[in-house]
Write an enzyme that holds these catalytic residues in place. Sequence first.
Site, PDB file in Angstrom:
ATOM      1  N   LYS A  83       1.032  -1.130   0.195  1.00  0.00           N
ATOM      2  CA  LYS A  83      -0.218   0.054   0.417  1.00  0.00           C
ATOM      3  C   LYS A  83       1.163   1.768   0.073  1.00  0.00           C
ATOM      4  O   LYS A  83       2.125   1.410   1.001  1.00  0.00           O
ATOM      5  CB  LYS A  83      -0.718   0.375   1.684  1.00  0.00           C
TER       6      LYS A  83
HETATM    7  O1  G3P Z   1      -7.703   1.184   5.733  1.00  0.00           O
HETATM    8  C1  G3P Z   1      -7.942   2.840   5.062  1.00  0.00           C
HETATM    9  C2  G3P Z   1      -9.668   3.277   5.117  1.00  0.00           C
HETATM   10  O2  G3P Z   1     -10.345   2.152   4.785  1.00  0.00           O
HETATM   11  C3  G3P Z   1      -9.241   3.628   6.938  1.00  0.00           C
HETATM   12  O3  G3P Z   1     -10.896   3.730   7.434  1.00  0.00           O
HETATM   13  O4  G3P Z   1     -11.884   5.449   8.562  1.00  0.00           O
HETATM   14  O5  G3P Z   1      -9.948   5.233   9.352  1.00  0.00           O
HETATM   15  O6  G3P Z   1     -11.504   6.372   7.567  1.00  0.00           O
HETATM   16  P1  G3P Z   1     -10.773   5.657   8.212  1.00  0.00           P
END
Ligand code: G3P
Length: 213
Positions: A83
């Site tokens: 990533k």
């Molecule tokens: O893993 C990346 C993404 O899904 C993060 O989500 O909820 O931290 O914005 P959030």
Amino acid sequence: MRIFIDSANIEEIQEINRMGFLHGVTTNPSLVAKEKRDYHQVIREIAAIVDGPISAEVISLELRDMLQEAEKLADIHPNVVIKIPLTANGLQAISILNQKEIATNATLIFSANQALLAARAGAGYVSPFIGRVDDNGNDGMKLLEDIVSIFDQYMIDTEIIAASIRHPMHVTQAAKIGSHIATIPYKVIMQMIQHPMTDAGIEKFLSDWKQSI
Ligand code: G3P
């Protein structure tokens, strides 16, 4: 649409994997930090549980460091996908890793242009952050729709991962729009499973059954 879990928690991943619908896992530095464990060991354990792509994120921002980190992560297991945050260095890293046949997932995508550039640089996956777009007063689903339509129009084979999913409706909407994948936190997967009418139906069936015997 395939279902990934967005988690670095081994118990959560094991529990969801047992249900048979899980196709992959995404992690990020915040999720791994929450576990307070060795990063490479966590990725190794996840790869032993789930037979599918496991996204592991680089922390470095300099190209050389990003590449070094990426190669170490990729050595953990053939299913590891690197990533990479969408920056100018990140695009270079994606391109170099693509030439080395190391799969990448361009992360922190907040515009259709960023997704297009990542795909053209050779990313295997792009991750638009739906919930964080919504948090900023914009429409995360519109962003997803734009990326799906551009990739369809030019037959781009980079897969789209709807990320930063906050609630079950995000998943339904992402599936209707045509996202290839949604990466979903454990809590939201559990919310997707449950329905009060299912619970009420089970209760009624069981009470009718008991009265008949
Ligand atoms: O893993 C990346 C993404 O899904 C993060 O989500 O909820 O931290 O914005 P959030």
